[in-house]
Write a protein that holds these residues in place. Sequence first.
Motif, PDB file in Angstrom:
ATOM      1  N   PHE A 111       0.883  -1.412  -0.680  1.00 25.89           N
ATOM      2  CA  PHE A 111      -0.032  -0.077  -0.298  1.00 25.89           C
ATOM      3  C   PHE A 111       1.200   1.873   0.126  1.00 25.89           C
ATOM      4  N   VAL A 112       0.674   2.181  -1.201  1.00 24.82           N
ATOM      5  CA  VAL A 112       1.264   3.359  -1.522  1.00 24.82           C
ATOM      6  C   VAL A 112       0.856   4.286  -0.712  1.00 24.82           C
ATOM      7  N   LYS A 113       1.284   5.297  -0.403  1.00 28.20           N
ATOM      8  CA  LYS A 113       0.274   6.711   0.356  1.00 28.20           C
ATOM      9  C   LYS A 113       1.872   8.131   0.048  1.00 28.20           C
ATOM     10  N   ASN A 114       0.101   8.915  -0.506  1.00 24.94           N
ATOM     11  CA  ASN A 114       1.163  10.381  -0.208  1.00 24.94           C
ATOM     12  C   ASN A 114       1.350  10.578  -1.656  1.00 24.94           C
ATOM     13  N   LEU A 115       1.045   9.790  -2.914  1.00 21.43           N
ATOM     14  CA  LEU A 115       1.180  10.471  -3.636  1.00 21.43           C
ATOM     15  C   LEU A 115       1.366  11.640  -4.868  1.00 21.43           C
ATOM     16  N   ALA A 116       1.938  11.753  -5.522  1.00 15.92           N
ATOM     17  CA  ALA A 116       2.078  13.057  -6.318  1.00 15.92           C
ATOM     18  C   ALA A 116       0.873  13.361  -7.230  1.00 15.92           C
ATOM     19  N   ASP A 117      -0.031  14.148  -8.370  1.00 17.47           N
ATOM     20  CA  ASP A 117      -0.786  14.069  -8.643  1.00 17.47           C
ATOM     21  C   ASP A 117      -0.404  13.583  -9.974  1.00 17.47           C
ATOM     22  N   SER A 118       0.975  14.371 -10.296  1.00 16.50           N
ATOM     23  CA  SER A 118       2.038  14.013 -11.413  1.00 16.50           C
ATOM     24  C   SER A 118       1.727  11.825 -11.522  1.00 16.50           C
ATOM     25  N   ILE A 119       1.993  11.859 -10.796  1.00 15.67           N
ATOM     26  CA  ILE A 119       2.444  10.626 -10.660  1.00 15.67           C
ATOM     27  C   ILE A 119       1.194   9.637 -12.095  1.00 15.67           C
ATOM     28  N   ASP A 120       1.338   8.605 -12.525  1.00 20.91           N
ATOM     29  CA  ASP A 120       0.473   7.803 -13.260  1.00 20.91           C
ATOM     30  C   ASP A 120       0.895   6.371 -13.209  1.00 20.91           C
ATOM     31  N   ILE A 121      -0.616   5.123 -13.655  1.00 24.78           N
ATOM     32  CA  ILE A 121       0.491   3.759 -13.369  1.00 24.78           C
ATOM     33  C   ILE A 121       1.340   3.700 -14.250  1.00 24.78           C
ATOM     34  N   ASP A 122       1.616   3.866 -15.282  1.00 21.92           N
ATOM     35  CA  ASP A 122       3.392   3.995 -15.764  1.00 21.92           C
ATOM     36  C   ASP A 122       4.165   4.211 -15.650  1.00 21.92           C
ATOM     37  N   GLN A 123       4.283   5.329 -14.644  1.00 19.52           N
ATOM     38  CA  GLN A 123       5.176   5.780 -13.817  1.00 19.52           C
ATOM     39  C   GLN A 123       5.372   4.939 -12.725  1.00 19.52           C
ATOM     40  N   GLN A 171      10.422   8.785   1.497  1.00 14.90           N
ATOM     41  CA  GLN A 171      11.576   8.883   0.033  1.00 14.90           C
ATOM     42  C   GLN A 171      11.034  10.258  -0.795  1.00 14.90           C
ATOM     43  N   LEU A 172      11.519  11.207  -0.921  1.00 15.99           N
ATOM     44  CA  LEU A 172      10.511  12.198  -1.753  1.00 15.99           C
ATOM     45  C   LEU A 172      10.238  11.648  -3.114  1.00 15.99           C
ATOM     46  N   VAL A 173       9.382  11.322  -3.455  1.00 13.89           N
ATOM     47  CA  VAL A 173       9.182  10.839  -5.984  1.00 13.89           C
ATOM     48  C   VAL A 173       7.926  11.956  -5.521  1.00 13.89           C
ATOM     49  N   ALA A 174       8.773  13.173  -6.981  1.00 18.65           N
ATOM     50  CA  ALA A 174       8.059  13.786  -7.774  1.00 18.65           C
ATOM     51  C   ALA A 174       7.783  14.900  -6.868  1.00 18.65           C
ATOM     52  N   ASN A 175       8.219  15.406  -5.744  1.00 20.32           N
ATOM     53  CA  ASN A 175       7.903  16.342  -5.020  1.00 20.32           C
ATOM     54  C   ASN A 175       7.401  15.745  -3.490  1.00 20.32           C
ATOM     55  N   SER A 176       6.728  14.726  -3.780  1.00 17.05           N
ATOM     56  CA  SER A 176       6.008  14.221  -2.269  1.00 17.05           C
ATOM     57  C   SER A 176       6.219  13.108  -1.347  1.00 17.05           C
ATOM     58  N   ARG A 177       6.399  12.641  -0.004  1.00 16.85           N
ATOM     59  CA  ARG A 177       6.958  11.896   0.613  1.00 16.85           C
ATOM     60  C   ARG A 177       6.094  11.296   0.679  1.00 16.85           C
ATOM     61  N   ILE A 178       6.386   9.273   0.260  1.00 17.94           N
ATOM     62  CA  ILE A 178       5.299   8.557  -0.032  1.00 17.94           C
ATOM     63  C   ILE A 178       5.630   7.424   0.765  1.00 17.94           C
ATOM     64  N   THR A 179       4.450   6.728   1.120  1.00 21.55           N
ATOM     65  CA  THR A 179       4.518   6.108   2.926  1.00 21.55           C
ATOM     66  C   THR A 179       4.522   4.992   1.660  1.00 21.55           C
ATOM     67  N   ILE A 180       5.336   3.682   1.971  1.00 24.90           N
ATOM     68  CA  ILE A 180       4.929   2.120   1.857  1.00 24.90           C
ATOM     69  C   ILE A 180       5.069   1.460   3.129  1.00 24.90           C
TER      70      ILE A 180
END
Length: 213
Positions: A111-123, A171-180
Amino acid sequence: MNFSTDSDSTVYVGNIDPRITKDQLYELFIQINPVLRIKYPKDKVLQTYQGYAFIEFYNKEDAEYVIQIMNNTVKLYDRLIKVRQVTNSVGTANLSSNNSKDIALPIAKLFVKNLADSIDIDQLAKIFGKFGKTISKPEIFHLSNGKLKCACVYFEDFEKADLAIKSLNNQLVANSRITIDYAFKENGKASTKYGNEVDRLLNKEALKHGMLK
């Protein structure tokens, strides 16, 4: 409601190592189909499990499918468990080879939380694919009334999922800190996540027998 050991929706499980608990049996079999109840006898004097169990499912088709997937394919503590259908007649039930039901094998679901709006499925698939093979494309969804972008990622095995968590959590992914973390199980106990000991044992056996290809 009484437990039925002669129902066509009940399977007999044999050659179980006594160290396996009833909860572990539940976690093992519920990954294939929903479990109605388990009868797992203990020795009355020693209070140790006797090496066999009866597991009842909600219908005959679920029981047959469990046999097809589990019989002579899963080792627990170096014991290959035997799974057969309990019937009033001698022998096991005939199984259809054209069962189209999806296999709910123990893949590593994150479960991945707090993704940036710019991230899509392929990315997302590209990011997580660097750590190992995934079973299918990630699923993206929103929580908190659409304000929180999340995803589920499905790895083929737990070692690769462990590595992804270790490398990407917080970690920061596309300027958003995600939790996994490992996802909660939908059809199990509310507080149970993927990745426990039984999940990992069953996953290793599934990989060994090519069941996740």
